[in-house]
Design a protein around this motif. Sequence first.
Motif, PDB file in Angstrom:
ATOM      1  N   SER A  66       0.825  -1.199   0.000  1.00  0.00           N
ATOM      2  CA  SER A  66       0.000   0.000   0.000  1.00  0.00           C
ATOM      3  C   SER A  66       0.865   1.257   0.000  1.00  0.00           C
ATOM      4  CB  SER A  66      -0.912   0.009   1.223  1.00  0.00           C
ATOM      5  OG  SER A  66      -0.129   0.146   2.406  1.00  0.00           O
ATOM      6  N   THR A  67       0.239   2.387  -0.295  1.00  0.00           N
ATOM      7  CA  THR A  67       0.950   3.671  -0.253  1.00  0.00           C
ATOM      8  C   THR A  67       1.482   3.940   1.145  1.00  0.00           C
ATOM      9  OG1 THR A  67      -0.450   4.543  -2.021  1.00  0.00           O
ATOM     10  CG2 THR A  67       0.744   6.147  -0.667  1.00  0.00           C
ATOM     11  N   GLU A  68       0.717   3.558   2.159  1.00  0.00           N
ATOM     12  CA  GLU A  68       1.142   3.767   3.545  1.00  0.00           C
ATOM     13  C   GLU A  68       2.416   2.992   3.860  1.00  0.00           C
ATOM     14  OE1 GLU A  68      -0.470   2.967   8.124  1.00  0.00           O
ATOM     15  OE2 GLU A  68      -1.687   2.394   6.384  1.00  0.00           O
ATOM     16  N   VAL A  69       2.445   1.703   3.508  1.00  0.00           N
ATOM     17  CA  VAL A  69       3.645   0.890   3.771  1.00  0.00           C
ATOM     18  C   VAL A  69       4.803   1.368   2.904  1.00  0.00           C
ATOM     19  CG1 VAL A  69       4.629  -1.435   3.660  1.00  0.00           C
ATOM     20  CG2 VAL A  69       2.297  -1.110   4.505  1.00  0.00           C
ATOM     21  N   LEU A  70       4.514   1.749   1.667  1.00  0.00           N
ATOM     22  CA  LEU A  70       5.552   2.279   0.787  1.00  0.00           C
ATOM     23  C   LEU A  70       6.224   3.494   1.423  1.00  0.00           C
ATOM     24  CD1 LEU A  70       7.057   2.547  -1.915  1.00  0.00           C
ATOM     25  CD2 LEU A  70       5.055   3.738  -2.820  1.00  0.00           C
ATOM     26  N   ASN A  71       5.438   4.392   1.992  1.00  0.00           N
ATOM     27  CA  ASN A  71       6.016   5.574   2.639  1.00  0.00           C
ATOM     28  C   ASN A  71       6.855   5.200   3.853  1.00  0.00           C
ATOM     29  OD1 ASN A  71       4.937   7.423   0.808  1.00  0.00           O
ATOM     30  ND2 ASN A  71       3.016   7.621   1.938  1.00  0.00           N
ATOM     31  N   ARG A  72       6.439   4.177   4.586  1.00  0.00           N
ATOM     32  CA  ARG A  72       7.251   3.702   5.722  1.00  0.00           C
ATOM     33  C   ARG A  72       8.599   3.192   5.236  1.00  0.00           C
ATOM     34  NH1 ARG A  72       3.213  -0.364   8.944  1.00  0.00           N
ATOM     35  NH2 ARG A  72       1.281   0.836   8.700  1.00  0.00           N
ATOM     36  N   VAL A  73       8.577   2.480   4.105  1.00  0.00           N
ATOM     37  CA  VAL A  73       9.820   1.949   3.541  1.00  0.00           C
ATOM     38  C   VAL A  73      10.751   3.089   3.130  1.00  0.00           C
ATOM     39  CG1 VAL A  73      10.796   0.696   1.572  1.00  0.00           C
ATOM     40  CG2 VAL A  73       8.811  -0.238   2.769  1.00  0.00           C
ATOM     41  N   LEU A  74      10.195   4.127   2.522  1.00  0.00           N
ATOM     42  CA  LEU A  74      11.016   5.272   2.127  1.00  0.00           C
ATOM     43  C   LEU A  74      11.644   5.938   3.347  1.00  0.00           C
ATOM     44  CD1 LEU A  74       8.771   6.910  -0.638  1.00  0.00           C
ATOM     45  CD2 LEU A  74      10.587   5.205  -0.907  1.00  0.00           C
ATOM     46  N   LEU A  75      10.874   6.069   4.427  1.00  0.00           N
ATOM     47  CA  LEU A  75      11.413   6.638   5.663  1.00  0.00           C
ATOM     48  C   LEU A  75      12.511   5.747   6.234  1.00  0.00           C
ATOM     49  CD1 LEU A  75       8.130   7.850   7.419  1.00  0.00           C
ATOM     50  CD2 LEU A  75       9.969   9.297   6.523  1.00  0.00           C
ATOM     51  N   MET A  76      12.303   4.442   6.173  1.00  0.00           N
ATOM     52  CA  MET A  76      13.301   3.500   6.677  1.00  0.00           C
ATOM     53  C   MET A  76      14.611   3.634   5.914  1.00  0.00           C
ATOM     54  SD  MET A  76      13.112  -0.666   6.705  1.00  0.00           S
ATOM     55  CE  MET A  76      14.438  -1.647   7.420  1.00  0.00           C
ATOM     56  N   ILE A  77      14.515   3.698   4.585  1.00  0.00           N
ATOM     57  CA  ILE A  77      15.716   3.829   3.757  1.00  0.00           C
ATOM     58  C   ILE A  77      16.475   5.106   4.112  1.00  0.00           C
ATOM     59  CG2 ILE A  77      16.523   4.237   1.397  1.00  0.00           C
ATOM     60  CD1 ILE A  77      14.247   2.347   0.474  1.00  0.00           C
ATOM     61  N   SER A  78      15.755   6.204   4.233  1.00  0.00           N
ATOM     62  CA  SER A  78      16.402   7.476   4.569  1.00  0.00           C
ATOM     63  C   SER A  78      17.057   7.406   5.942  1.00  0.00           C
ATOM     64  CB  SER A  78      15.371   8.612   4.542  1.00  0.00           C
ATOM     65  OG  SER A  78      14.904   8.837   3.227  1.00  0.00           O
ATOM     66  N   ARG A  79      16.360   6.832   6.895  1.00  0.00           N
ATOM     67  CA  ARG A  79      16.907   6.754   8.252  1.00  0.00           C
ATOM     68  C   ARG A  79      18.205   5.950   8.284  1.00  0.00           C
ATOM     69  NH1 ARG A  79      16.914   2.949  11.694  1.00  0.00           N
ATOM     70  NH2 ARG A  79      15.347   1.730  10.574  1.00  0.00           N
ATOM     71  N   ILE A  80      18.215   4.813   7.610  1.00  0.00           N
ATOM     72  CA  ILE A  80      19.408   3.954   7.614  1.00  0.00           C
ATOM     73  C   ILE A  80      20.587   4.670   6.967  1.00  0.00           C
ATOM     74  CG2 ILE A  80      20.403   1.837   6.662  1.00  0.00           C
ATOM     75  CD1 ILE A  80      17.572   0.605   6.903  1.00  0.00           C
ATOM     76  N   ILE A  81      20.356   5.207   5.781  1.00  0.00           N
ATOM     77  CA  ILE A  81      21.457   5.824   5.025  1.00  0.00           C
ATOM     78  C   ILE A  81      21.969   7.086   5.715  1.00  0.00           C
ATOM     79  CG2 ILE A  81      22.052   6.937   2.832  1.00  0.00           C
ATOM     80  CD1 ILE A  81      20.150   4.971   1.451  1.00  0.00           C
ATOM     81  N   ARG A  82      21.083   7.827   6.353  1.00  0.00           N
ATOM     82  CA  ARG A  82      21.485   9.095   6.961  1.00  0.00           C
ATOM     83  C   ARG A  82      22.096   8.937   8.348  1.00  0.00           C
ATOM     84  NH1 ARG A  82      16.665  13.414   5.350  1.00  0.00           N
ATOM     85  NH2 ARG A  82      16.662  12.949   3.104  1.00  0.00           N
ATOM     86  N   THR A  83      21.716   7.893   9.083  1.00  0.00           N
ATOM     87  CA  THR A  83      22.145   7.790  10.486  1.00  0.00           C
ATOM     88  C   THR A  83      23.254   6.779  10.732  1.00  0.00           C
ATOM     89  OG1 THR A  83      20.425   6.152  11.021  1.00  0.00           O
ATOM     90  CG2 THR A  83      19.854   8.496  11.258  1.00  0.00           C
ATOM     91  N   GLN A  84      23.409   5.776   9.848  1.00  0.00           N
ATOM     92  CA  GLN A  84      24.456   4.779  10.065  1.00  0.00           C
ATOM     93  C   GLN A  84      25.752   5.302   9.443  1.00  0.00           C
ATOM     94  OE1 GLN A  84      23.532   0.662   9.445  1.00  0.00           O
ATOM     95  NE2 GLN A  84      21.506   0.807  10.345  1.00  0.00           N
ATOM     96  N   LYS A  85      26.560   5.931  10.282  1.00  0.00           N
ATOM     97  CA  LYS A  85      27.721   6.686   9.816  1.00  0.00           C
ATOM     98  C   LYS A  85      28.793   5.825   9.158  1.00  0.00           C
ATOM     99  CE  LYS A  85      25.837  10.424  11.327  1.00  0.00           C
ATOM    100  NZ  LYS A  85      25.194  11.346  10.364  1.00  0.00           N
ATOM    101  N   ASP A  86      28.881   4.557   9.523  1.00  0.00           N
ATOM    102  CA  ASP A  86      29.899   3.676   8.943  1.00  0.00           C
ATOM    103  C   ASP A  86      29.417   2.961   7.684  1.00  0.00           C
ATOM    104  OD1 ASP A  86      31.792   4.248  10.933  1.00  0.00           O
ATOM    105  OD2 ASP A  86      30.892   2.779  12.292  1.00  0.00           O
TER     106      ASP A  86
END
Length: 431
Positions: free
Chosen positions: A116-136
């Motif tokens: 769904s669009t709702e789950v898709l948006n959660r996935v996009l947030l997850m991707i951004s969070r991982i790439i932006r916060t995992q410094k290594d």
Amino acid sequence: MKYSDYNTILPLSEKLGLVYCGSTDQFVIYKRALTPLLESISADQLAIEAPGLYAELVRGGGIVNDEEDEFDKLKRLADEVECSPKSYRLILNPTMDCNFKCWYCYENHITGSKMSTEVLNRVLLMISRIIRTQKDLEIFDLSFFGGEPLLYYDEIVRPILDHCRQECQRFGVHLLVNFTSNGYLINDKTIAHLTEKDESKCFQITMDGNRERHDKTRFPLRGEGSYDIILTNVKRLLDCGIEVILRFNYTASNILSVKDVLNDINTIDEKKRKLLTISFHRVWQDHRIQNLSDSIVTDIVELFRKEFPNVGDTFSMNNLRNPCYADKVNEAVVNYDGNVFKCTARDFSSENKSGILSNDGNIIWTENINSRRMTKLSRQICRKCRILLLCGGSCSQKAIESNGEEICLEGLDNEDMDRVVMQRFYDCYIE
């Protein structure tokens, strides 16, 4: 000094023997006439009787200090690999629907299911969070599974891939893109989008024997065969520089027919063949496979190796240093409905889920992930298994399901272990 617990001694030729030092992944070749000494005297005595061989074994890790805890050393290596912060693998199921209905598929296909669009948006947030916060973080592996992920390429895959590309480029993270697909729905539009950027891309596509055998198993709902369309699409991907793993799912009925596929792929030129990996996997649901001679499979694998540089089989292992994706801390499988799993080799039922993806893109784990990872090396049978470095103690999913039973989770006997070692020698030196 003492012999390593992880040595394997094998004949290599009429005059030469081979010692695989399984704690270091090193090979020592020696005069086979010395084999009786290796098998009958202590390491300290060997230093006197055959000092040259002794020195080579010390250098290779086949002879170690008396106090060395080799298992602890391998366990620390496994922990280092499985807990590495340098990579993250996110596996997404856009759908659990499929255009094929293969008899051995273990997944419960859900007609019309779609992220769904709702789950898709959660996935996009997850991707951004991982790439932006995992410094290594250095590598982000975005993989699509299912179901058939290409059923909803434009609606689900395209926006996720576009977002991931932007985030990786912005933060200097190397992107890998992978698909597990039947290959039938690949088209010009899909290829054009995939090739917009030059990140590494790979498709794993399965086949079920030659045209006749394959089309009896793998056909779309309309009923026509898929063999020619899939092979054409494999060649199109290779022409575009996209790697392909061509996986043969073999049974007692189709294994002999697999060799016929060589006639249909021998037009692939040498440059493109380097992008193609061919692998062979037993269909475990086929009970007749137990009566199939190993030599039949071996002979067919060798036929492909004469033509193609990258061919593996079930005895190709390097699992401690390259473990199953599900054993890594930085890995998750997000289903179309927002439920989170660790393993794709089991059905995506509520009983098997490990967590849920929250509205803010975080995973709320309902399973003790650390205990899952620790389980696979908890059995005594693995601690001194001579191919522990290669087998890696199998995978955490099988370990959990074994309920602590002291068995080899891969079902290997001594002869099988010898084959694993010789295959490792082949992989390291012969190719």
